[in-house]
Design a protein around this motif. Sequence first.
Motif, short mmCIF file in Angstrom:
data_model
loop_
_atom_site.label_atom_id
_atom_site.label_comp_id
_atom_site.label_asym_id
_atom_site.label_seq_id
_atom_site.Cartn_x
_atom_site.Cartn_y
_atom_site.Cartn_z
N PHE A 519 -25.35 18.18 -11.79
CA PHE A 519 -25.70 17.49 -13.03
C PHE A 519 -26.02 16.02 -12.79
O PHE A 519 -25.39 15.37 -11.95
CB PHE A 519 -24.53 17.55 -14.02
N GLN A 520 -26.98 15.52 -13.54
CA GLN A 520 -27.11 14.09 -13.72
C GLN A 520 -26.15 13.68 -14.83
O GLN A 520 -25.99 14.39 -15.82
CB GLN A 520 -28.54 13.71 -14.12
N VAL A 521 -25.51 12.52 -14.68
CA VAL A 521 -24.46 12.11 -15.60
C VAL A 521 -24.96 11.04 -16.56
O VAL A 521 -25.57 10.05 -16.14
CB VAL A 521 -23.24 11.58 -14.82
N LYS A 545 -24.89 11.55 -9.69
CA LYS A 545 -25.03 12.98 -9.87
C LYS A 545 -23.79 13.65 -9.29
O LYS A 545 -23.17 13.12 -8.36
CB LYS A 545 -26.30 13.51 -9.20
N VAL A 546 -23.45 14.79 -9.84
CA VAL A 546 -22.24 15.48 -9.40
C VAL A 546 -22.51 16.97 -9.36
O VAL A 546 -23.18 17.52 -10.23
CB VAL A 546 -21.06 15.15 -10.34
N THR A 547 -22.03 17.64 -8.32
CA THR A 547 -22.19 19.08 -8.24
C THR A 547 -21.28 19.76 -9.25
O THR A 547 -20.27 19.20 -9.69
CB THR A 547 -21.86 19.62 -6.84
N ALA A 548 -21.62 20.97 -9.62
CA ALA A 548 -20.78 21.72 -10.55
C ALA A 548 -19.39 21.92 -9.98
O ALA A 548 -18.38 21.85 -10.70
CB ALA A 548 -21.44 23.07 -10.87
N ALA A 549 -19.31 22.15 -8.69
CA ALA A 549 -18.00 22.36 -8.06
C ALA A 549 -17.13 21.11 -8.12
O ALA A 549 -15.90 21.20 -8.22
CB ALA A 549 -18.19 22.80 -6.61
N ASP A 550 -17.75 19.95 -8.07
CA ASP A 550 -17.00 18.69 -8.07
C ASP A 550 -16.83 18.10 -9.47
O ASP A 550 -16.26 17.00 -9.60
CB ASP A 550 -17.71 17.66 -7.19
N ASP A 553 -13.31 16.98 -10.56
CA ASP A 553 -12.88 15.79 -9.81
C ASP A 553 -13.49 14.54 -10.41
O ASP A 553 -12.80 13.52 -10.58
CB ASP A 553 -13.32 15.90 -8.34
N TYR A 554 -14.79 14.59 -10.72
CA TYR A 554 -15.45 13.40 -11.25
C TYR A 554 -14.90 13.02 -12.62
O TYR A 554 -14.60 11.84 -12.87
CB TYR A 554 -16.97 13.60 -11.33
N VAL A 555 -14.78 13.99 -13.52
CA VAL A 555 -14.32 13.68 -14.86
C VAL A 555 -12.90 13.13 -14.83
O VAL A 555 -12.57 12.16 -15.52
CB VAL A 555 -14.43 14.91 -15.78
N GLU A 556 -12.04 13.74 -14.02
CA GLU A 556 -10.68 13.21 -13.89
C GLU A 556 -10.71 11.77 -13.41
O GLU A 556 -10.01 10.89 -13.96
CB GLU A 556 -9.85 14.06 -12.91
N ARG A 557 -11.53 11.51 -12.41
CA ARG A 557 -11.59 10.15 -11.84
C ARG A 557 -12.07 9.13 -12.86
O ARG A 557 -11.45 8.06 -13.03
CB ARG A 557 -12.51 10.16 -10.62
N VAL A 558 -13.13 9.43 -13.59
CA VAL A 558 -13.69 8.44 -14.50
C VAL A 558 -12.78 8.23 -15.71
O VAL A 558 -12.71 7.12 -16.25
CB VAL A 558 -15.13 8.84 -14.91
N ILE A 559 -12.06 9.26 -16.13
CA ILE A 559 -11.11 9.08 -17.24
C ILE A 559 -9.93 8.22 -16.79
O ILE A 559 -9.47 7.33 -17.53
CB ILE A 559 -10.64 10.44 -17.78
N ARG A 560 -9.44 8.44 -15.57
CA ARG A 560 -8.34 7.61 -15.08
C ARG A 560 -8.79 6.15 -14.89
O ARG A 560 -8.02 5.21 -15.15
CB ARG A 560 -7.78 8.18 -13.78
N VAL A 561 -10.03 5.96 -14.47
CA VAL A 561 -10.57 4.60 -14.35
C VAL A 561 -10.64 3.94 -15.73
O VAL A 561 -10.29 2.76 -15.89
CB VAL A 561 -11.95 4.63 -13.68
N TYR A 562 -11.07 4.70 -16.71
CA TYR A 562 -11.12 4.18 -18.08
C TYR A 562 -9.73 3.76 -18.56
O TYR A 562 -9.54 2.65 -19.09
CB TYR A 562 -11.72 5.24 -19.00
N ILE A 563 -8.75 4.60 -18.37
CA ILE A 563 -7.39 4.28 -18.82
C ILE A 563 -6.88 3.02 -18.11
O ILE A 563 -6.23 2.16 -18.72
CB ILE A 563 -6.44 5.47 -18.56
N ALA A 564 -7.21 2.88 -16.84
CA ALA A 564 -6.71 1.75 -16.05
C ALA A 564 -7.42 0.44 -16.38
O ALA A 564 -6.82 -0.64 -16.25
CB ALA A 564 -6.85 2.05 -14.56
N HIS A 565 -8.67 0.49 -16.83
CA HIS A 565 -9.47 -0.73 -16.97
C HIS A 565 -9.93 -1.02 -18.40
O HIS A 565 -10.60 -2.02 -18.62
CB HIS A 565 -10.71 -0.63 -16.07
#
Length: 585
Positions: A519-521, A545-550, A553-565
């Motif tokens: 996917f393009q994000v 861009k992120v693969t379907a398999a990943d 991982d990407y969504v978890e990472r960006v949500i945790r970054v949002y919470i932190a910043h």
Amino acid sequence: MTQTALAGAATDSTDAHGAAPARPARTRPAAKPHGQWKIDGTAPLNANEAWKQDDGGLSVRERIEKVYSKEGFDSIEGTDLHGRFRWWGLYTQRKQGIDGGKTATLEPHELEDKYFMLRVRIDGGALSTEQLRVIGEISTEFGRDSADLTDRQNVQLHWVRVEDVPVIWNRLEAAGLSTTEACGDVPRVILGSPVAGIAKDEIIDPTPLIHELSRRFIGDPELANLPRKYKTAITGHPSQDVVHEINDFALVGVVHPELGAGYDLWVGGGLSTNPRLAERLGVFVAPEIAAEVWLGVTSIFRDYGYRRMRTKARLKFLLNDWGTAKFRQILEDEYLGHKLPDGDAAPKPTSPGDHIGVHEQKDGKFFIGVAPTVGRVSGTILTQLADTLEAHGSYRLRTTPHQKLVVLDVPKEQVEPLIVAMDALGLSARPSLFRRSTIACTGIEYCKLAIVNTKDTAKHAIAELERRLADLVDSGELTQPIALNINGCPNSCARIQTADIGLKGMMLPTDDGGTAPGFQVHLGGGLATDNRAEAGLGRTIRGLKVTAADLPDYVERVIRVYIAHRESSETFAEFAHRADEGLLQ
């Protein structure tokens, strides 16, 4: 162009209005006509317009009933199969086993199967339990138990044979349902507030207007040859729950200080590959003239819409060129014959418009909004739901623009027992934040345009995010849904540009030289119905861009970054537009 103008669009008229050339020998040729009937005449300028004029889409029903259903799929004429069938809610579905990398390289006939997607039109999303049961029974008998709730308040079935279409129509129409103009270059299903007529805080009930529009204009040959599809949304609820900013025509309930309750008019919204949010015309529409205003705007699209190129044949392109002042003038002077009073915008929503959970109605009963997983249900589930609702005293429900269901008229003592019973069917009144806020289009499973699997990808992502981010939810750090919209191709049926995290399907290169679905994000989009302060399109990050398999991982990472910043009460969308690109990778 305005901030909400078409992303990357260039209008055909650009060359026609340049400065005079310095040397006559290099005079540029005359601009090509747009194919606007009132300006250029009605002579068709492409093959699609030619067959529509030669034999309109509504005419194919008789051939389906008398010829194709008797002689089978191979007897269907080409422009009927790939054109006119859409006027009756029928598209050929994707042949099974063709991977997404071949979507752009194979011819349409190589991609399509000899089965159809059938779209049941549900104006306003309003269903009785008996109508729901009829759809469920049709699914189990003729559609291999398939059923999807769409974000246009329709129900889509799959695996339908042309031989079975006439009996399906008969059953639907006997129950007060139809597939008339569910697809095609016509007025598509009319989105309506799922809580119309029942909500305690409703400004105005749009139900009579939706019924009038459906009765008067759906199936009308005068409006059955528009330049392209035409989408309508009407709500009288303060949550503005019909994604009005991305429809061609929309009415939003508002109270005028002198004229009382009525509507604020929006025109020219649409997504796909050139997204544009609708704009207010700045008028107040009284309920008694609302149908005529709809007819006027729709007729402008018919008469002035661009027909030469189908990529420019949406109302948003005309509005982009005209602007709201000219559009209002043409509407008032040429189509209504009178001026409309000026009107103010409706107040910003203060509550989400998906109606999930338990809410008291104005009559003291309750409505319950429930979430299946990304709209995927089945005929069996729909039939069981009809039985379950009736057993608990409810005989009405609504589909929503968020792939959800709203059950109406539940007695107080039946609320909790019904919630338990619906949960057993996979319909949750108290879903996780991720199940509540994720939608997905049909995807490669059935759609000929799709590149990636969407429904299964979304289901897996929801399960993973529920597990991985439970700590943020349990601690109270994450309390609001973050919308995850997953689309199988660039056409944005799942509204990727208006999601917190929007995902556009594509094939991505792999380290071994092959390709993998991904996917393009898009980040930070949203609409009023999402309880956003301002509607807006998401941003794209170069190379993100992120693969379907990943994906989990990407969504978890960006949500945790949002919470932190994040700053103070900053929403995810606000953060996504403010943050440096590096944080969002």
